[in-house]
Design an enzyme around this catalytic site. Structure first.
Site, short mmCIF file in Angstrom:
data_model
loop_
_atom_site.label_atom_id
_atom_site.label_comp_id
_atom_site.label_asym_id
_atom_site.label_seq_id
_atom_site.Cartn_x
_atom_site.Cartn_y
_atom_site.Cartn_z
CB SER A 60 -2.13 76.40 -27.85
OG SER A 60 -2.55 75.08 -27.57
CG ASP A 61 -6.37 76.01 -33.15
OD1 ASP A 61 -6.97 74.99 -32.74
OD2 ASP A 61 -6.70 76.62 -34.18
CD1 TRP A 62 -7.51 69.87 -29.42
CD2 TRP A 62 -7.60 72.05 -28.96
NE1 TRP A 62 -8.28 70.04 -28.29
CE2 TRP A 62 -8.35 71.35 -27.98
CE3 TRP A 62 -7.50 73.45 -28.83
CZ2 TRP A 62 -9.01 72.00 -26.92
CZ3 TRP A 62 -8.17 74.08 -27.77
CH2 TRP A 62 -8.89 73.37 -26.85
#
Ligand SMILES: *[C@@H]1O[C@H](CO)[C@@H](O)[C@H](O)[C@H]1NC(C)=O
Ligand SMILES: *[C@@H]1O[C@H](CO)[C@@H](O)[C@H](O)[C@H]1NC(C)=O
Ligand SMILES: *[C@@H]1O[C@H](CO)[C@@H](O)[C@H](O)[C@H]1NC(C)=O
Ligand SMILES: *[C@@H]1O[C@H](CO)[C@@H](O)[C@H](O)[C@H]1NC(C)=O
Ligand SMILES: *[C@@H]1O[C@H](CO)[C@@H](O)[C@H](O)[C@H]1NC(C)=O
Ligand SMILES: *[C@@H]1O[C@H](CO)[C@@H](O)[C@H](O)[C@H]1NC(C)=O
Ligand SMILES: *[C@@H]1O[C@H](CO)[C@@H](O)[C@H](O)[C@H]1NC(C)=O
Ligand SMILES: *[C@@H]1O[C@H](CO)[C@@H](O)[C@H](O)[C@H]1NC(C)=O
Ligand SMILES: *[C@@H]1O[C@H](CO)[C@@H](O)[C@H](O)[C@H]1NC(C)=O
Ligand SMILES: *[C@@H]1O[C@H](CO)[C@@H](O)[C@H](O)[C@H]1NC(C)=O
Ligand SMILES: *[C@@H]1O[C@H](CO)[C@@H](O)[C@H](O)[C@H]1NC(C)=O
Ligand SMILES: *[C@@H]1O[C@H](CO)[C@@H](O)[C@H](O)[C@H]1NC(C)=O
Length: 765
Positions: free
Chosen positions: A282-284
């Site tokens: 996932s993106d952060w």
């Protein structure tokens, strides 16, 4: 704004949940939005793409078989640690935490690392070999710092929106040019045994409301299936085909479904159609659900447990997520780890907060010379009246503008995760010369060779004189003996916000003020992307203009190489510069909405950047692919070969999908060649560009390019190889790439509008 997506149907369940969540009391008042088609279950990684994947999968499965539920779950999410991202360790089985780190143009927030040119600058070289060397050098630095997973390269944003805040992290608004870079950079990084992470999957084309906030959900990028494949998926295909081991899902929604729980994009296109064997991170902070994201194909969540951890274990125990799915997540991670040989002799993590005392871990090697080379190769000369450039040993130069020098210390921001440096250059802060953009994609230079520094060294060699003024908007007129006035300006952009203008008044006034008193004014623009020039470009006192991009730490050296003719310019614009910002039409601004469910319909379809300018017959100031040099080139003898191999309408349905998609897509079906001749008297490189007119498509699209270095008087044959994919369109009904029977137009030239040769060929199925 009403759209055709509103006609799509919701299930009653979804609508009532949304109704409750958003405080609507009457369900029929909830607006209807588009829906992303459900694609379940997640295809298990098979390891069938090649022998390396196969043996890595066998080893990974054997290891997973020994793991407890908690151990497996531990590997699927982030923990606090040395790096920006750290997976959980399984000490019992000697599985270390994996270290994830930014940025695509150099290791961020660390000492003794190199600051490479940004993606958009690399694209401007149009040099496949430099793209590869760039990836290779980056990968070497990541490896030496013990970083398992490098968070790049970037093809999302592609550059749909002219003012998009992160366009510079990616390569080009053209998917073919971007694809060439994505493939080459991925291969280069991974040859060091470092896992590359193409990002952001997918359609993260603007910053405004990329995240949910107090106004409501994030923006939804709504794109038709054909455009999705031909523009936005296209460059990722090359990374995936090169074996990318990780891929990052995006913040915003696609057809209203969040990027990290969009089953159509993760289970369907990525792991199905493209046969991706690696893992999705996932993106952060981009995870918005536990069970739903697991079942939609997310494999690792960062930077913490978010909705997983104990919850994921519970969900497997109560059957909401299958054990098979969790096993697949961990198998994908470990198979990638084995495939990149990270179980053998991988260096210890050498990442530190800048508050920690430690021995230097130098990883720069001799990358400075490569950075200098890419810096000059990606510099684009757009105006050069009467051979103003190259300089011939000038004795006296005047230098103006905030961008000429490093003006102050980059400010230190120890609160950043992992401890880091925020380098916030920009005209508005008068912080000095721009070498990278802002946010997580920015590099952290160990030093910067500014233009002023490099020109000073050069003028010193020639026993000359310099005069300078870095701050005035209306500097004193140049000394009468000054031979040229160099004006340095820049155009900053950053993650988290989109640009609000493609120009700025201070810089434009500065340029005009200098030109008013100097009949040999040379403008240098360090830019994160498109920048308007029309208020002054035709001023006869402005004799030369350089788009010097985001060149990284060797900025001044790269520029001096071009100014003094040690290197003839060969960079070409990887985007279109319009005469007026309004020429970008609806694609000028990010889509701004205060709706709780903001919708961004990509109704322009395939027509972004030059495809739109061609369609609407708008004359750009400088077209896509444009760039001047110090010599002239002729193009001659276009030869279109015979179409060969399998040219059936669709790739063989019996073909087995491997990582990168149907293997038939990558088979060559046609070669085209021509001669390029250097007709001037300076050694230089031309970028020969091939455009194809595919039936039922934009009038012409880039489908080949080659950088050709030539001595004066010399010629060379350039060959372009076209694959089935290069000539196909995405067939929405067949859900397959389709090679249409018909007549195709061919152009070869020096830019998308400077077309020197043309021809045709026929495809029969
Ligand atoms: C819900 O809204 C619709 C449309 O405005 C209206 O026709 C309907 O009567 C409303 N139902 C209730 C229960 O208020
Ligand atoms: C989005 O919706 C459009 C229109 O219904 C559809 O063609 C496309 O496949 C959808 N894409 C995704 C990723 O959901
Ligand atoms: C999970 O990972 C953390 C962080 O690496 C580690 O401290 C912990 O021991 C691991 N738990 C298990 C069950 O392996
Ligand atoms: C489980 O999910 C809830 C949200 O549903 C979250 O608040 C909680 O922190 C999660 N717990 C763990 C251990 O991840
Ligand atoms: C199973 O566990 C997950 C995580 O705690 C929870 O979100 C879900 O509602 C549970 N499902 C059932 C059917 O109990
Ligand atoms: C360029 O050179 C020509 C011929 O010498 C001259 O007439 C013209 O004024 C020059 N233009 C500029 C902008 O210096
Ligand atoms: C673009 O956005 C700016 C604000 O940043 C606004 O003033 C302008 O009207 C917008 N232009 C278009 C064409 O939407
Ligand atoms: C060009 O520069 C000269 C001074 O060298 C000045 O006299 C003239 O007005 C300038 N022309 C323009 C168009 O600014
Ligand atoms: C500089 O240019 C301005 C604007 O054209 C003009 O007013 C001024 O006299 C010039 N100064 C000199 C010293 O040429
Ligand atoms: C750009 O276009 C706008 C709208 O058409 C117009 O008002 C403006 O004057 C133009 N600007 C330039 C520099 O031509
Ligand atoms: C150029 O293309 C023609 C036609 O396919 C072919 O016969 C010729 O060998 C090619 N030339 C080179 C140098 O590859
Ligand atoms: C695909 O396989 C089937 C069954 O073996 C065979 O009949 C068919 O000819 C094959 N199709 C192609 C295009 O090779």
């Amino acid at each position: 704004m009403k759209s055709h997506y509103e006609l799509a149907t919701w299930t009653a369940l979804l609508a009532s949940q949304l109704c409750a969540a958003q405080g609507y009391t009457n369900q029929s008042e909830v607006p209807l939005y588009g829906q992303s088609p459900p694609v379940y279950p997640t295809p298990n990684g098979k390891g069938s793409s090649n022998a390396e994947w196969s043996s890595s999968y066998a080893r990974a499965k054997a290891l997973v078989a020994q793991m407890t539920l908690d151990e497996k779950s531990n590997m699927t999410h982030g923990f606090p640690g040395k790096c920006v991202g750290n997976t959980g360790a399984v000490t019992r089985l000697n599985i270390p935490p994996l270290c994830f780190a930014d940025a695509p143009d150099g290791i961020r927030g660390q000492e003794f690392v190199s600051a490479f040119p940004a993606g958009i600058h690399v694209a401007a070289t149009w040099d496949r070999s430099l793209m590869y060397q760039y990836g290779h050098a980056l990968g070497a630095e990541y490896r030496e710092k013990g970083i398992n997973v490098a968070l790049g390269p970037v093809a999302g944003p592609l550059g749909r929106v002219a003012r998009g805040g992160r366009n510079w992290e990616g390569l080009s608004a053209d998917p073919y040019l971007a694809a060439a870079g994505m493939g080459a950079i991925t291969r280069g990084i991974q040859e060091n045994g470092v896992i590359a992470t193409p990002k952001h999957w997918l359609l993260n084309e603007q910053e405004w409301r990329r995240l949910p906030n107090s106004m409501g959900e994030s923006l939804s990028s709504n794109v038709d299936d054909r455009t999705l494949h031909e523009l936005y998926v296209f460059p990722f295909m090359d990374s995936i085909r090169e074996g990318a081991g990780c891929l990052m899902c995006s913040y915003q929604r696609i057809n209203n479904s969040y990027g990290c729980q969009n089953s159509k994009l993760l289970n369907g296109i990525l792991k199905g159609e493209l046969g991706f064997e690696g893992f999705v991170v996932s993106d952060w902070g981009a995870q918005h659900s536990g069970v739903a994201s697991a079942n939609a194909g997310l494999d690792v969540v960062m930077p913490d447990g978010a909705f997983w951890g104990k919850n994921l274990t519970d969900a497997v125990q109560n059957g909401s997520v299958s054990k098979d799915r969790l096993d697949d997540m961990v198998t994908r991670i470990l198979a990638t780890w084995y495939k990149l040989n990270q179980d053998e002799k991988f260096p210890a993590v050498g990442v530190y907060s800048n508050l920690q005392k430690h021995d230097p871990i130098e990883v720069q090697e001799d990358h400075a010379s490569l950075i200098r080379k890419i810096g000059s190769a990606g510099t684009v000369l757009v105006k050069n009246v009467n051979n103003t450039l190259p300089f011939i040993h000038p004795k006296f130069l005047s230098i103006y503008g905030y961008d000429a020098t490093v003006q102050s210390t980059p400010w230190r921001n120890p609160s950043r995760f992992g401890g880091g440096y925020e380098v916030n250059f920009g005209w508005n802060t008068l912080q000095g010369t721009l070498i990278t953009g802002g946010g997580s994609g920015g590099s952290t230079p160990s030093y910067v060779i500014s233009p002023f520094h490099a020109i000073s060294e050069r003028i010193a060699k020639d026993h000359g004189t310099l005069r300078w003024d870095f701050t005035s908007e209306n500097p004193y007129p140049p000394y009468v003996n000054s031979e040229a006035c160099l004006v340095f300006v820049n155009a900053y952009a950053s993650e988290s916000f989109d640009r609000t203008s493609l120009t700025d008044e201070f810089s434009d006034k500065l340029i005009q003020n200098v030109a008013a008193n100097c009949s040999n004014t040379i403008v240098v623009i360090h830019s994160t992307g498109i920048r308007m020039v029309d208020t002054w470009i035709e001023n006869p006192n402005i004799t030369a203009v350089l788009f010097a991009g985001l060149p990284g730490q060797e900025s001044g050296n790269s520029l001096v190489d071009i100014l003094y003719g040690d290197v003839a310019p060969s960079g070409k614009l990887p985007y279109t510069i319009a005469k007026n910002e309004s020429d970008y039409g609806v694609l000028l601004n990010a889509s701004v909405s205060f709706d709780p469910f903001p919708q961004d319909d990509f109704s322009e379809g395939l027509y972004i950047d030059y495809r739109a300018f061609d369609k609407d017959d708008i004359e750009p100031r400088f077209e896509f692919g444009f760039g001047l040099t110090y010599t002239t080139f002729d193009f001659a003898r276009l030869q279109v070969g015979d179409v060969s191999g399998d040219t059936t309408e669709y790739p063989n349905p019996n073909g087995t999908i491997i990582q990168g998609g149907h293997p038939g897509l990558w088979e060559n079906v046609l070669s085209i060649n021509c001669s390029v001749i250097n007709t001037g008297d300076v050694m230089a490189s031309e970028i020969a560009q091939l455009y194809i007119g595919i039936p039922d498509s934009p009038v012409r699209q880039l489908r080949g390019f080659e950088r050709v270095p030539l001595k004066p008087g010399n010629g060379s044959v350039v060959t372009f190889s076209l694959t089935r994919r290069d000539l196909s369109i995405w067939d929405v009904d067949a859900q397959q790439w389709r090679l249409q029977a018909g007549t195709y137009n061919v152009w070869v030239g020096a830019s998308s509008r400077d077309l020197r040769l043309n021809g045709i060929f026929e495809i029969t199925n």
